[in-house]
Design an enzyme around this catalytic site. Structure first.
Site, PDB file in Angstrom:
ATOM      1  N   THR A 106      33.295  37.088  45.562  1.00  0.00           N
ATOM      2  CA  THR A 106      32.795  37.176  46.937  1.00  0.00           C
ATOM      3  C   THR A 106      31.378  36.620  47.043  1.00  0.00           C
ATOM      4  O   THR A 106      30.492  37.023  46.285  1.00  0.00           O
ATOM      5  CB  THR A 106      32.801  38.634  47.409  1.00  0.00           C
ATOM      6  OG1 THR A 106      34.125  39.139  47.314  1.00  0.00           O
ATOM      7  CG2 THR A 106      32.320  38.730  48.852  1.00  0.00           C
TER       8      THR A 106
ATOM      9  N   ARG B  69      31.719  51.162  40.003  1.00  0.00           N
ATOM     10  CA  ARG B  69      30.779  50.194  40.571  1.00  0.00           C
ATOM     11  C   ARG B  69      30.305  50.613  41.964  1.00  0.00           C
ATOM     12  O   ARG B  69      31.096  50.861  42.851  1.00  0.00           O
ATOM     13  CB  ARG B  69      31.434  48.813  40.656  1.00  0.00           C
ATOM     14  CG  ARG B  69      31.633  48.145  39.317  1.00  0.00           C
ATOM     15  CD  ARG B  69      32.389  46.850  39.446  1.00  0.00           C
ATOM     16  NE  ARG B  69      33.746  47.081  39.943  1.00  0.00           N
ATOM     17  CZ  ARG B  69      34.595  46.091  40.258  1.00  0.00           C
ATOM     18  NH1 ARG B  69      34.202  44.836  40.186  1.00  0.00           N
ATOM     19  NH2 ARG B  69      35.811  46.374  40.679  1.00  0.00           N
TER      20      ARG B  69
ATOM     21  N   CYS C 270      32.979  46.088  47.060  1.00  0.00           N
ATOM     22  CA  CYS C 270      33.264  45.233  48.218  1.00  0.00           C
ATOM     23  C   CYS C 270      32.590  45.723  49.496  1.00  0.00           C
ATOM     24  O   CYS C 270      31.640  45.111  49.972  1.00  0.00           O
ATOM     25  CB  CYS C 270      34.780  45.134  48.440  1.00  0.00           C
ATOM     26  SG  CYS C 270      35.629  44.099  47.228  1.00  0.00           S
TER      27      CYS C 270
ATOM     28  N   ARG D  26      35.917  44.615  25.591  1.00  0.00           N
ATOM     29  CA  ARG D  26      36.976  44.372  26.574  1.00  0.00           C
ATOM     30  C   ARG D  26      38.074  43.501  25.978  1.00  0.00           C
ATOM     31  O   ARG D  26      39.265  43.781  26.133  1.00  0.00           O
ATOM     32  CB  ARG D  26      36.373  43.705  27.806  1.00  0.00           C
ATOM     33  CG  ARG D  26      37.371  43.298  28.891  1.00  0.00           C
ATOM     34  CD  ARG D  26      37.966  44.483  29.570  1.00  0.00           C
ATOM     35  NE  ARG D  26      38.703  44.100  30.783  1.00  0.00           N
ATOM     36  CZ  ARG D  26      39.656  44.827  31.328  1.00  0.00           C
ATOM     37  NH1 ARG D  26      39.999  45.985  30.788  1.00  0.00           N
ATOM     38  NH2 ARG D  26      40.266  44.428  32.426  1.00  0.00           N
TER      39      ARG D  26
ATOM     40  N   ASP E 287      36.116  36.081  28.467  1.00  0.00           N
ATOM     41  CA  ASP E 287      35.148  37.120  28.806  1.00  0.00           C
ATOM     42  C   ASP E 287      34.160  37.242  27.653  1.00  0.00           C
ATOM     43  O   ASP E 287      34.523  37.033  26.487  1.00  0.00           O
ATOM     44  CB  ASP E 287      35.847  38.466  29.036  1.00  0.00           C
ATOM     45  CG  ASP E 287      35.022  39.402  29.915  1.00  0.00           C
ATOM     46  OD1 ASP E 287      35.450  39.670  31.043  1.00  0.00           O
ATOM     47  OD2 ASP E 287      33.954  39.858  29.464  1.00  0.00           O
TER      48      ASP E 287
ATOM     49  N   VAL F  48      39.557  41.991  38.955  1.00  0.00           N
ATOM     50  CA  VAL F  48      40.126  40.828  39.635  1.00  0.00           C
ATOM     51  C   VAL F  48      40.737  39.856  38.645  1.00  0.00           C
ATOM     52  O   VAL F  48      41.871  39.400  38.815  1.00  0.00           O
ATOM     53  CB  VAL F  48      39.041  40.110  40.474  1.00  0.00           C
ATOM     54  CG1 VAL F  48      39.596  38.838  41.102  1.00  0.00           C
ATOM     55  CG2 VAL F  48      38.499  41.042  41.545  1.00  0.00           C
TER      56      VAL F  48
ATOM     57  N   THR G 148      29.918  39.822  41.819  1.00  0.00           N
ATOM     58  CA  THR G 148      28.775  39.333  42.602  1.00  0.00           C
ATOM     59  C   THR G 148      28.097  40.552  43.236  1.00  0.00           C
ATOM     60  O   THR G 148      28.368  40.891  44.390  1.00  0.00           O
ATOM     61  CB  THR G 148      29.225  38.335  43.683  1.00  0.00           C
ATOM     62  OG1 THR G 148      30.405  38.841  44.338  1.00  0.00           O
ATOM     63  CG2 THR G 148      29.524  36.983  43.089  1.00  0.00           C
TER      64      THR G 148
END
Length: 433
Positions: free
Chosen positions: A129, A340, A269, A48, A43, A25, A94
């Site tokens: 979220t 994930r 999600c 990364r 981050d 995201v 989240t």
């Protein structure tokens, strides 16, 4: 003296934006803002940051060219570099814990980091979220406590739920309509104007932060329940020896029939967000029955797939103990490396319960990431004439292009091919969900 953020600041691009969290995201958002505003991508993952600084994105959401075009974007892991920021955007994960309860730890840590450099006049926008009320009830107190500032007097908040669809090259950040909101009417206008600088599809300004939070969490709850319905229909039709896909194709000829398909429901999600809503519902004294029933059904699909495979193998005289099964695909969806909350691991774990030897093959995944996340070491090249059972668990383009003959060649003379994703014709597979 407080820096007053106005629409004129946004129009003239004379403010700094910090994106907290550079995953699926955060990075696309940082890149788009970095084309227009001085932007910091923050981050704590040093690996990364190094890959991004070298122009590479392992999530494959952003190309090297796109990274290079974000001329105003810089990366950092030092919170002190955020001290000149006026607008913070939080895009951390989240997840849920082992009890299917919301884990707000990343959100709290991000809020703590921001609070160290938060100044009067700043706006903190959350995209992660959450359940309705989380921004103002959970995050704001963290910001206030550490910064010493007062919410809606010294600093302000917004919420604009992410709608990234990993691996989707058609629906991109800029071409998906964005929901926006703010903690005051003026701040809502500013947040909306900010996103309108990068979102070509336009925005929808919600009436409150809670409304925007609720809108996000029900988007995926609705999809979860629709898939649960189709999964239950598949269970029924399989018992009736009716091909589910054939039924759905026939029903789909009606203009208002929704084109959902059965399968595993994972990812960051759809398999997670409903639990955020049910958590809040239970906290206010309501037990959600339909949502949790859908979750239970979808969470049980991995075990059902294995039971179908093993029953068919036994009918064909294939011994289950020490049988060799190839699971094709490990990511939660096709054509992306995102592991994930993938529910393919349910299939792998269930097979191992029956003393089956399992190989997992997925050309999209990073082997070390799969090892760290699930203690699974994917193989690099499956060998022909090796497997008693083959499960096509993810519809990667590489698997589609193989075709039935090449897929069959991986199996022993007597084997069972389970096409979980409908990439083959009905007569080409032994089993379909």
């Amino acid at each position: 003296m407080a820096f007053e953020i106005t629409k004129k600041n946004i129009q003239h691009k004379n403010l700094q934006i910090a994106i907290i969290g550079l995953g699926y995201v955060g990075l696309p958002l940082a890149v788009e803002f970095g084309k227009h505003f001085p932007t910091l991508g923050f981050d704590i993952n040093q690996t990364r940051l190094k890959e991004l600084q070298s122009g590479h994105d392992s999530t494959r959401e952003v190309t090297t060219t796109e990274l290079n075009h974000a001329v105003n974007l810089k990366f950092t892991s030092n919170y002190q570099d955020l001290s000149n920021t006026q607008i913070y955007v939080v895009t951390v994960p989240t997840p849920i814990d082992e009890h299917n309860q919301p884990d707000l730890t990343p959100l709290f840590k991000a809020s703590q980091t921001i609070a160290k450099t938060l100044k009067p006049g700043n706006i903190v926008i959350y995209e992660s979220t959450v359940f309705p009320g989380a921004t103002e009830e959970e995050c704001v107190p963290v910001l206030e406590k550490i910064s010493g500032l007062c919410f809606n007097r010294d600093f302000f908040c917004g919420y604009s739920p992410e709608r990234i669809n990993p691996g989707d090259k058609q629906h991109r950040l800029t071409t998906i309509k964005k929901v926006t909101s703010g903690s005051t009417p003026d701040v809502a206008d500013i947040v909306d104007a900010l996103y309108n600088t990068i979102i070509t599809a336009g925005t929808h300004k919600a009436s409150s932060i809670k409304v925007a939070e609720a809108a996000k969490v029900i988007e995926n709850t609705q999809r979860d329940l629709n898939i649960a319905l189709i999964n239950e229909l598949a269970l029924i039709f399989n018992r009736m020896d009716i091909d589910t896909e054939a039924v759905l194709e026939a029903a789909g000829t009606k203009w208002n029939f929704l084109p959902f398909r059965p399968g595993l429901v994972g990812g960051h999600c759809i398999g997670v967000d409903p639990y955020y809503l049910t958590h809040k519902a239970q906290a206010i004294g309501y037990h959600p029955e339909i949502i949790l029933a859908g979750r239970r059904l979808n969470d049980g699909m991995g075990a059902y797939v294995v039971s179908q495979l093993l029953k068919t193998m036994m009918k064909r005289g294939i011994h289950i103990k020490d049988a060799k099964v190839l699971v094709m695909g490990l990511t939660f969806k096709e054509n992306c490396p995102d592991l994930r909350n993938t529910r393919v691991v349910d299939i792998v774990d269930e097979l191992k319960e029956y003393s089956v030897n399992v190989d997992v093959y997925d050309p999209w995944v990073d082997i070390s990431e799969a090892q760290n996340a699930y203690d699974i070491t994917p193989i690099e090249n499956p060998q022909q004439n090796t497997y008693d059972g083959i499960i096509i668990a993810v519809a990667h383009q590489q698997f589609v292009e193989m075709g039935a003959q090449a897929l069959r060649a991986l199996g022993k003379p007597e084997h069972v091919l389970y096409d979980l994703k409908y990439i083959l014709k009905q007569e080409e597979a032994d089993l379909r969900l």
